[in-house]
Scaffold this motif. Structure first.
Motif, PDB file in Angstrom:
ATOM      1  N   THR A 171       1.770  13.143   7.356  1.00 37.46           N
ATOM      2  CA  THR A 171       0.325  13.011   7.578  1.00 37.46           C
ATOM      3  C   THR A 171      -0.077  11.558   7.290  1.00 37.46           C
ATOM      4  O   THR A 171       0.774  10.695   7.216  1.00 37.46           O
ATOM      5  CB  THR A 171      -0.437  13.997   6.672  1.00 37.46           C
ATOM      6  OG1 THR A 171       0.024  13.801   5.332  1.00 37.46           O
ATOM      7  CG2 THR A 171      -0.206  15.428   7.095  1.00 37.46           C
ATOM      8  N   GLY A 172      -1.351  11.305   7.134  1.00 38.00           N
ATOM      9  CA  GLY A 172      -1.828   9.940   6.904  1.00 38.00           C
ATOM     10  C   GLY A 172      -2.336   9.329   8.195  1.00 38.00           C
ATOM     11  O   GLY A 172      -2.226   9.925   9.276  1.00 38.00           O
ATOM     12  N   ASN A 173      -2.857   8.113   8.078  1.00 38.41           N
ATOM     13  CA  ASN A 173      -3.404   7.435   9.261  1.00 38.41           C
ATOM     14  C   ASN A 173      -2.309   6.942  10.196  1.00 38.41           C
ATOM     15  O   ASN A 173      -2.491   6.904  11.411  1.00 38.41           O
ATOM     16  CB  ASN A 173      -4.255   6.227   8.833  1.00 38.41           C
ATOM     17  CG  ASN A 173      -5.505   6.687   8.120  1.00 38.41           C
ATOM     18  OD1 ASN A 173      -6.144   7.662   8.534  1.00 38.41           O
ATOM     19  ND2 ASN A 173      -5.841   6.028   7.029  1.00 38.41           N
ATOM     20  N   THR A 174      -1.183   6.550   9.634  1.00 38.38           N
ATOM     21  CA  THR A 174      -0.160   5.877  10.446  1.00 38.38           C
ATOM     22  C   THR A 174       0.335   6.707  11.624  1.00 38.38           C
ATOM     23  O   THR A 174       0.417   6.184  12.738  1.00 38.38           O
ATOM     24  CB  THR A 174       1.012   5.436   9.541  1.00 38.38           C
ATOM     25  OG1 THR A 174       0.473   4.759   8.400  1.00 38.38           O
ATOM     26  CG2 THR A 174       1.959   4.522  10.297  1.00 38.38           C
ATOM     27  N   PRO A 175       0.671   7.991  11.447  1.00 39.09           N
ATOM     28  CA  PRO A 175       1.217   8.717  12.604  1.00 39.09           C
ATOM     29  C   PRO A 175       0.164   9.253  13.578  1.00 39.09           C
ATOM     30  O   PRO A 175       0.526   9.920  14.554  1.00 39.09           O
ATOM     31  CB  PRO A 175       2.002   9.886  11.974  1.00 39.09           C
ATOM     32  CG  PRO A 175       1.611   9.958  10.554  1.00 39.09           C
ATOM     33  CD  PRO A 175       0.747   8.789  10.214  1.00 39.09           C
ATOM     34  N   LEU A 192       5.723  17.597   5.280  1.00 40.07           N
ATOM     35  CA  LEU A 192       6.302  17.032   4.058  1.00 40.07           C
ATOM     36  C   LEU A 192       5.631  17.511   2.789  1.00 40.07           C
ATOM     37  O   LEU A 192       6.276  17.710   1.770  1.00 40.07           O
ATOM     38  CB  LEU A 192       6.076  15.517   4.061  1.00 40.07           C
ATOM     39  CG  LEU A 192       7.008  14.588   4.772  1.00 40.07           C
ATOM     40  CD1 LEU A 192       6.401  13.200   4.776  1.00 40.07           C
ATOM     41  CD2 LEU A 192       8.354  14.577   4.073  1.00 40.07           C
ATOM     42  N   ASP A 193       4.298  17.656   2.852  1.00 44.82           N
ATOM     43  CA  ASP A 193       3.581  17.810   1.594  1.00 44.82           C
ATOM     44  C   ASP A 193       2.203  18.437   1.798  1.00 44.82           C
ATOM     45  O   ASP A 193       1.745  18.604   2.935  1.00 44.82           O
ATOM     46  CB  ASP A 193       3.451  16.458   0.867  1.00 44.82           C
ATOM     47  CG  ASP A 193       3.034  15.311   1.789  1.00 44.82           C
ATOM     48  OD1 ASP A 193       2.561  15.593   2.911  1.00 44.82           O
ATOM     49  OD2 ASP A 193       3.174  14.150   1.389  1.00 44.82           O
ATOM     50  N   GLY A 203       5.659   8.327   7.021  1.00 45.68           N
ATOM     51  CA  GLY A 203       4.883   7.116   6.783  1.00 45.68           C
ATOM     52  C   GLY A 203       5.354   6.548   5.458  1.00 45.68           C
ATOM     53  O   GLY A 203       6.334   7.035   4.870  1.00 45.68           O
ATOM     54  N   ILE A 204       4.678   5.541   4.983  1.00 42.93           N
ATOM     55  CA  ILE A 204       5.035   4.965   3.672  1.00 42.93           C
ATOM     56  C   ILE A 204       3.751   4.582   2.947  1.00 42.93           C
ATOM     57  O   ILE A 204       2.824   4.040   3.568  1.00 42.93           O
ATOM     58  CB  ILE A 204       5.998   3.753   3.847  1.00 42.93           C
ATOM     59  CG1 ILE A 204       6.461   3.203   2.499  1.00 42.93           C
ATOM     60  CG2 ILE A 204       5.375   2.654   4.699  1.00 42.93           C
ATOM     61  CD1 ILE A 204       7.612   2.187   2.615  1.00 42.93           C
ATOM     62  N   GLY A 205       3.697   4.897   1.679  1.00 38.88           N
ATOM     63  CA  GLY A 205       2.526   4.504   0.883  1.00 38.88           C
ATOM     64  C   GLY A 205       2.655   3.051   0.444  1.00 38.88           C
ATOM     65  O   GLY A 205       3.733   2.449   0.524  1.00 38.88           O
ATOM     66  N   HIS A 240       6.186   4.788  -1.457  1.00 41.99           N
ATOM     67  CA  HIS A 240       6.579   6.200  -1.561  1.00 41.99           C
ATOM     68  C   HIS A 240       6.625   6.864  -0.192  1.00 41.99           C
ATOM     69  O   HIS A 240       5.937   6.446   0.745  1.00 41.99           O
ATOM     70  CB  HIS A 240       5.660   6.969  -2.515  1.00 41.99           C
ATOM     71  CG  HIS A 240       4.249   7.130  -2.028  1.00 41.99           C
ATOM     72  ND1 HIS A 240       3.231   6.273  -2.390  1.00 41.99           N
ATOM     73  CD2 HIS A 240       3.681   8.061  -1.229  1.00 41.99           C
ATOM     74  CE1 HIS A 240       2.104   6.671  -1.833  1.00 41.99           C
ATOM     75  NE2 HIS A 240       2.346   7.767  -1.105  1.00 41.99           N
ATOM     76  N   GLY A 244       6.481  10.909   1.567  1.00 44.79           N
ATOM     77  CA  GLY A 244       5.909  12.178   1.131  1.00 44.79           C
ATOM     78  C   GLY A 244       4.968  11.850  -0.019  1.00 44.79           C
ATOM     79  O   GLY A 244       4.213  10.875   0.039  1.00 44.79           O
ATOM     80  N   PHE A 245       5.033  12.646  -1.076  1.00 48.20           N
ATOM     81  CA  PHE A 245       4.314  12.273  -2.303  1.00 48.20           C
ATOM     82  C   PHE A 245       5.319  11.977  -3.410  1.00 48.20           C
ATOM     83  O   PHE A 245       5.089  12.275  -4.579  1.00 48.20           O
ATOM     84  CB  PHE A 245       3.335  13.375  -2.732  1.00 48.20           C
ATOM     85  CG  PHE A 245       1.973  13.269  -2.088  1.00 48.20           C
ATOM     86  CD1 PHE A 245       1.246  12.086  -2.128  1.00 48.20           C
ATOM     87  CD2 PHE A 245       1.396  14.364  -1.466  1.00 48.20           C
ATOM     88  CE1 PHE A 245      -0.017  11.993  -1.553  1.00 48.20           C
ATOM     89  CE2 PHE A 245       0.142  14.282  -0.888  1.00 48.20           C
ATOM     90  CZ  PHE A 245      -0.570  13.092  -0.932  1.00 48.20           C
ATOM     91  N   THR A 257      -2.224   6.203  -5.375  1.00 44.08           N
ATOM     92  CA  THR A 257      -2.247   7.164  -4.267  1.00 44.08           C
ATOM     93  C   THR A 257      -3.572   7.923  -4.253  1.00 44.08           C
ATOM     94  O   THR A 257      -4.159   8.159  -3.187  1.00 44.08           O
ATOM     95  CB  THR A 257      -1.059   8.152  -4.420  1.00 44.08           C
ATOM     96  OG1 THR A 257       0.140   7.387  -4.458  1.00 44.08           O
ATOM     97  CG2 THR A 257      -1.012   9.146  -3.285  1.00 44.08           C
ATOM     98  N   ASN A 264      -6.249   7.809  -1.136  1.00 41.25           N
ATOM     99  CA  ASN A 264      -6.599   9.033  -0.407  1.00 41.25           C
ATOM    100  C   ASN A 264      -8.027   9.508  -0.659  1.00 41.25           C
ATOM    101  O   ASN A 264      -8.507  10.428   0.011  1.00 41.25           O
ATOM    102  CB  ASN A 264      -5.596  10.142  -0.741  1.00 41.25           C
ATOM    103  CG  ASN A 264      -4.254   9.868  -0.075  1.00 41.25           C
ATOM    104  OD1 ASN A 264      -4.144   9.858   1.139  1.00 41.25           O
ATOM    105  ND2 ASN A 264      -3.247   9.580  -0.872  1.00 41.25           N
ATOM    106  N   LYS A 317       1.047  -2.746   4.061  1.00 44.32           N
ATOM    107  CA  LYS A 317       2.327  -2.053   3.864  1.00 44.32           C
ATOM    108  C   LYS A 317       3.511  -3.031   3.841  1.00 44.32           C
ATOM    109  O   LYS A 317       4.653  -2.628   3.641  1.00 44.32           O
ATOM    110  CB  LYS A 317       2.557  -1.034   4.999  1.00 44.32           C
ATOM    111  CG  LYS A 317       1.499   0.049   5.109  1.00 44.32           C
ATOM    112  CD  LYS A 317       1.559   1.008   3.935  1.00 44.32           C
ATOM    113  CE  LYS A 317       0.442   2.030   3.966  1.00 44.32           C
ATOM    114  NZ  LYS A 317       0.510   2.971   5.050  1.00 44.32           N
TER     115      LYS A 317
HETATM  116  C1  GLP Z   1       0.212   9.775   1.521  1.00 47.48           C
HETATM  117  C2  GLP Z   1       1.138  10.743   2.234  1.00 47.48           C
HETATM  118  C3  GLP Z   1       2.311  10.024   2.863  1.00 47.48           C
HETATM  119  C4  GLP Z   1       1.794   8.876   3.730  1.00 47.48           C
HETATM  120  C5  GLP Z   1       1.029   7.911   2.875  1.00 47.48           C
HETATM  121  C6  GLP Z   1       0.498   6.727   3.663  1.00 47.48           C
HETATM  122  O1  GLP Z   1       0.718   9.397   0.293  1.00 47.48           O
HETATM  123  N1  GLP Z   1       1.630  11.763   1.340  1.00 47.48           N
HETATM  124  O2  GLP Z   1       3.065  10.947   3.644  1.00 47.48           O
HETATM  125  O3  GLP Z   1       2.884   8.231   4.352  1.00 47.48           O
HETATM  126  O4  GLP Z   1      -0.063   8.602   2.304  1.00 47.48           O
HETATM  127  O5  GLP Z   1      -0.605   7.105   4.434  1.00 47.48           O
HETATM  128  P1  GLP Z   1      -1.263   6.187   5.546  1.00 47.48           P
HETATM  129  O6  GLP Z   1      -0.410   6.345   6.753  1.00 47.48           O
HETATM  130  O7  GLP Z   1      -2.630   6.765   5.738  1.00 47.48           O
HETATM  131  O8  GLP Z   1      -1.277   4.811   5.034  1.00 47.48           O
END
Ligand code: GLP
Length: 264
Positions: free
Chosen positions: A36-40, A66-67, A133-135, A139, A141-142, A162, A166, A203
């Motif tokens: 999840t997240g904005n990236t995908p 993932l989570d 994605g990557i935090g 990280h 997932g979480f 995190t 979020n 990132k």
């Molecule tokens: C959260 C999610 C991750 C995601 C990350 C980055 O921590 N658990 O799976 O990769 O956020 O989110 P974004 O793509 O919004 O930057």
């Protein structure tokens, strides 16, 4: 790792969608791991377009997220259930019974629940292609910094960074839940293939540490260096701190010539 650097977010999304779509076409019974997240979001948007305009068929596919936040009901607007429903499931022909997201409403027997989630993944034959994605802290997932690199699906306490990142997904008077259920690093590394996406300058440090730094639990994405089949798709901003980008470009050219199926 195969590192692909695209000019911008849209190109990154198209490239990632091409990889996922090709995998779905090759294996209609594919098991996808979803992030999840904005990236995908751009990737999911393009998959929806390919479904609508190019008959990309998800009817045989299975998904595992993932989570999920612990303590959020599935229908909460910030839940990852809602995310996957809104951005993919309701727009393609995935079958409801093939969509799996950890249940954030469990409130006892957490370990049994998490083991059962892993058992479902195994029963499905394992994850063929895991999207990540990557935090900003590196990280996946979480799996927050200092998570065990052998970790399995479990309840994890969220790091302050995190929670802060979020918070915009929640209302002004709502708190981000303090914990989540997440696949572990050990779980993620069992996927047959992994596709990591990162966009934006915020990132770039995490990306450089994950790809070129030491393998360390303080940057859990660095564990992906242990996996034999990872594709990383970045935009220019996310790639801006990489030291070996010219080399990655040459590797990509040679891979496209010698083993083009690895880039599809
Ligand atoms: C959260 C999610 C991750 C995601 C990350 C980055 O921590 N658990 O799976 O990769 O956020 O989110 P974004 O793509 O919004 O930057």
């Amino acid at each position: 790792m195969l590192v692909i650097i695209e000019n911008n977010y849209d190109a990154l999304s198209l490239r990632a969608a091409g990889i996922v779509a090709s995998a779905v076409r090759k294996n209609p019974r594919i098991v996808l791991g979803l992030a999840t997240g904005n990236t995908p979001l751009g990737l999911y948007r393009e998959l929806v377009r390919l479904h609508c305009e190019k008959a990309l068929d998800f009817s045989g596919a299975t998904t595992f997220n993932l989570d999920e936040y612990l303590g959020l009901p599935a229908n909460h607007r910030a839940s990852f259930h809602t995310y996957v429903q809104d951005h993919l499931a309701s727009r393609v022909n995935l079958l409801r019974e093939n969509i799996h997201v950890p249940d954030g409403s469990v409130h006892e027997h957490y370990e049994e629940y998490c083991s059962a989630y892993e058992a479902l993944i195994r029963k499905a034959g394992g994850i063929d292609l895991q999207i990540l994605g990557i935090g900003k802290t590196g990280h996946i997932g979480f799996n927050e910094p200092t998570s065990s690199l052998g970790s399995r699906t479990r309840v994890k306490t969220l790091a302050p960074a995190t929670i802060q990142d979020n918070q915009p997904n929640f209302g002004p008077n709502e708190s981000v839940p303090p914990c989540a259920i997440t696949m572990g690093i050990g779980t993620i590394l069992e996927a047959h293939r992994i596709l990591l996406l990162a966009s934006g300058a915020s990132k770039s440090s995490a990306v450089a540490q994950a790809i070129e730094g030491p393998i360390t639990s303080t940057v859990t994405a660095s564990a992906l260096q242990l996996h034999p089949d990872v594709i990383v798709v970045l935009d220019e901003d996310a790639a801006s701190q990489l030291r070996y980008r010219d080399y990655y470009e040459r590797v990509l050219q040679n891979t496209m010539q010698l083993t083009p199926e690895r880039v599809e």
